[in-house]
Write an enzyme that holds these catalytic residues in place. Structure first.
Site, PDB file in Angstrom:
ATOM      1  N   ARG A  49      -1.454   4.264   0.523  1.00  0.00           N
ATOM      2  CA  ARG A  49      -1.091   3.309  -0.532  1.00  0.00           C
ATOM      3  C   ARG A  49      -0.153   2.256   0.056  1.00  0.00           C
ATOM      4  NH1 ARG A  49       3.600   3.965  -0.272  1.00  0.00           N
ATOM      5  NH2 ARG A  49       4.003   2.243  -1.696  1.00  0.00           N
ATOM      6  N   GLY A  50       0.232   1.293  -0.813  1.00  0.00           N
ATOM      7  CA  GLY A  50       1.048   0.173  -0.339  1.00  0.00           C
ATOM      8  C   GLY A  50       0.091  -0.958   0.011  1.00  0.00           C
ATOM      9  N   ALA A  51       0.359  -2.154  -0.524  1.00  0.00           N
ATOM     10  CA  ALA A  51      -0.611  -3.245  -0.421  1.00  0.00           C
ATOM     11  C   ALA A  51      -1.088  -3.507   1.016  1.00  0.00           C
ATOM     12  CB  ALA A  51      -0.033  -4.503  -1.071  1.00  0.00           C
ATOM     13  N   ARG A  86      -9.212  -0.349  -5.111  1.00  0.00           N
ATOM     14  CA  ARG A  86      -8.091  -0.620  -6.036  1.00  0.00           C
ATOM     15  C   ARG A  86      -8.120  -2.116  -6.340  1.00  0.00           C
ATOM     16  NH1 ARG A  86      -2.309   1.874  -4.748  1.00  0.00           N
ATOM     17  NH2 ARG A  86      -2.046   1.652  -6.991  1.00  0.00           N
ATOM     18  N   GLN A 180       7.017   7.000  -6.177  1.00  0.00           N
ATOM     19  CA  GLN A 180       6.961   6.508  -4.790  1.00  0.00           C
ATOM     20  C   GLN A 180       8.369   6.292  -4.233  1.00  0.00           C
ATOM     21  OE1 GLN A 180       4.905   5.526  -7.213  1.00  0.00           O
ATOM     22  NE2 GLN A 180       2.981   4.705  -6.460  1.00  0.00           N
ATOM     23  N   ASP A 221       2.233  -6.862  -4.561  1.00  0.00           N
ATOM     24  CA  ASP A 221       0.816  -6.566  -4.325  1.00  0.00           C
ATOM     25  C   ASP A 221      -0.052  -7.815  -4.404  1.00  0.00           C
ATOM     26  OD1 ASP A 221       2.013  -3.877  -5.051  1.00  0.00           O
ATOM     27  OD2 ASP A 221       0.000  -3.367  -4.385  1.00  0.00           O
ATOM     28  N   ASN A 231       3.843  -6.540  -8.882  1.00  0.00           N
ATOM     29  CA  ASN A 231       4.354  -5.425  -8.069  1.00  0.00           C
ATOM     30  C   ASN A 231       4.397  -4.186  -8.951  1.00  0.00           C
ATOM     31  OD1 ASN A 231       5.377  -4.390  -5.560  1.00  0.00           O
ATOM     32  ND2 ASN A 231       7.376  -4.236  -6.522  1.00  0.00           N
ATOM     33  N   LYS A 232       4.770  -3.069  -8.359  1.00  0.00           N
ATOM     34  CA  LYS A 232       4.811  -1.795  -9.075  1.00  0.00           C
ATOM     35  C   LYS A 232       5.495  -1.942 -10.423  1.00  0.00           C
ATOM     36  CE  LYS A 232       3.391   1.309  -8.130  1.00  0.00           C
ATOM     37  NZ  LYS A 232       2.022   1.606  -8.615  1.00  0.00           N
TER      38      LYS A 232
HETATM   39  O1  MRU Z   1       0.672   1.951  -6.245  1.00  0.00           O
HETATM   40  P1  MRU Z   1       1.299   1.703  -4.904  1.00  0.00           P
HETATM   41  O2  MRU Z   1       2.199   2.802  -4.466  1.00  0.00           O
HETATM   42  O3  MRU Z   1       0.285   1.323  -3.869  1.00  0.00           O
HETATM   43  O4  MRU Z   1       2.207   0.431  -5.156  1.00  0.00           O
HETATM   44  C1  MRU Z   1       2.900  -0.117  -4.080  1.00  0.00           C
HETATM   45  C2  MRU Z   1       3.820  -1.206  -4.465  1.00  0.00           C
HETATM   46  O5  MRU Z   1       3.865  -1.619  -5.601  1.00  0.00           O
HETATM   47  C3  MRU Z   1       4.573  -1.874  -3.369  1.00  0.00           C
HETATM   48  O6  MRU Z   1       5.755  -2.407  -3.871  1.00  0.00           O
HETATM   49  C4  MRU Z   1       3.662  -2.957  -2.837  1.00  0.00           C
HETATM   50  O7  MRU Z   1       2.476  -2.455  -2.310  1.00  0.00           O
HETATM   51  C5  MRU Z   1       4.205  -3.974  -1.978  1.00  0.00           C
HETATM   52  S1  MRU Z   1       5.100  -3.563  -0.543  1.00  0.00           S
HETATM   53  C6  MRU Z   1       4.242  -2.741   0.533  1.00  0.00           C
END
Ligand code: MRU
Length: 335
Positions: A49-51, A86, A180, A221, A231-232
């Site tokens: 995970r993580g963009a 995703r 997370q 993201d 973002n999250k």
């Molecule tokens: O659902 P996730 O854990 O993939 O969400 C991740 C985030 O929201 C991060 O803040 C985002 O990917 C940007 S930084 C790597």
């Protein structure tokens, strides 16, 4: 592919491995993500995970698949399945669009990995310059080495400031509903030895009121052309609270997260996940069975709540963003 190694992704020259982020911090289990069909499932269930990382991992999986000698039709189908794994993080689409048109998929995936490492360094350099000695810094979700091929986005900035000898205190939101922050950011901060405290998301306003936080740094993201960003979920609330308390608020992202095809935040697709993730976690359920729940995975923060956006290529103020700087800064080499 040539072997490569990052905190959450490895290639041994034959197979691609991902660190199963759902099992952290208690177990470090590496899973085989060489087959695109396996990688799609790993991305969907947030094992990876993580963009930025999902873009890099999807590209590496596709390259490993190509090396096995698949047909053009199989390659195109795998590319499109990965692209749809995703919906919100545009880095995934960006990487798949590059892979789709690549004459040498292996070389392209390698370049995407190496580029992400460099982009993290750029964000760290520009972002760390903003941080003053003695600051309390609040962050949300996980934006570190687990979320990228390099040292991270917002957490990479924090790490660089710490390495520069700045005395900082990090507050990490646990990040509901999937934790997370509580599981992954806390794990990274402890490994790095950065002074840090975990809070629940609902404690952030108190910390800001009490003057414990001098800066908020978050990832993204997808950044729209006008500077609105997704973002999250919980990021928008933090931005409102930071504005209310006069605390600088900065999203940190590589140019691969900027989507010029989205004029503003309203155009960003927001992933909605299984309501069961709100009713409980893993095998634990605290809400009544079948309780209706809403589970948007991301929210959109409007640009007027942003103090400045830290990109790999510089720091841009709200005024810069309002003047269309992203179109000038990211207009080449984009989707
Ligand atoms: O659902 P996730 O854990 O993939 O969400 C991740 C985030 O929201 C991060 O803040 C985002 O990917 C940007 S930084 C790597």
């Amino acid at each position: 592919m040539n072997p490569f190694d990052s905190l959450g992704l490895r290639h041994d020259g034959r197979r691609l491995w991902v660190l199963d982020q759902t099992q952290l911090p208690d177990a470090e289990v590496w899973l085989d993500g060489s087959a695109p069909i396996a990688m799609v499932a790993l991305i969907r269930r947030l094992a990876v995970r993580g963009a930025p990382l999902i873009g890099v991992a999807a590209a590496a999986s596709l390259a490993t698949f190509a090396e096995a000698g698949v047909s053009a039709t199989e390659y195109a189908a795998a590319c499109s399945a990965l692209r749809g794994a995703r919906p919100t993080a545009v880095n995934l689409m960006w990487a798949m669009d590059r892979m789709k048109g690549a004459s040498d998929p292996v070389r392209e995936a390698q370049a995407i990995f190496e580029e992400d490492v460099r982009l993290c360094e750029g964000m760290a350099t520009h972002g760390a310059a903003l941080i003053q000695d003695g600051e309390g810094i609040l962050t949300h979700c996980n934006t570190g080495g687990l979320a990228t091929a390099g040292i991270g986005t917002a957490l990479g900035v924090i790490r660089r400031a710490f390495e520069q000898g700045k005395r900082i205190q990090v507050y990490a939101d646990e990040t509901r509903p999937l934790l997370q922050g509580g599981r992954l950011t806390a794990w990274e901060l402890r490994k790095l030895g950065i002074p840090s405290t975990l809070i629940t998301d609902s404690m952030a306003a108190l910390l800001l009121r009490d003057g414990k936080v001098q800066r908020v740094l978050v990832g993204s993201d997808r950044v729209a052309a006008n500077g609105d960003f997704a973002n999250k979920v919980g990021t928008y609330g933090l931005a409102v609270q930071a504005k209310h308390h006069g605390v600088p608020f900065h999203p940190v992202a590589p140019f691969s997260t900027v989507d010029l095809a989205c004029p503003d935040g309203a155009a960003i697709p927001i992933e909605e996940r299984d309501p069961a993730e709100v009713r409980g976690y893993g095998s634990l359920r605290w809400a009544p069975e079948g309780m209706p729940a809403w589970n948007p995975s991301f929210d959109v923060t409007p640009v007027d709540l942003v103090t400045s956006l830290v990109l790999d290529r510089g720091v841009f103020s709200t005024a810069d963003l309002n003047s269309g700087v992203l179109i000038r800064a990211c207009g080449t080499g984009m989707k």
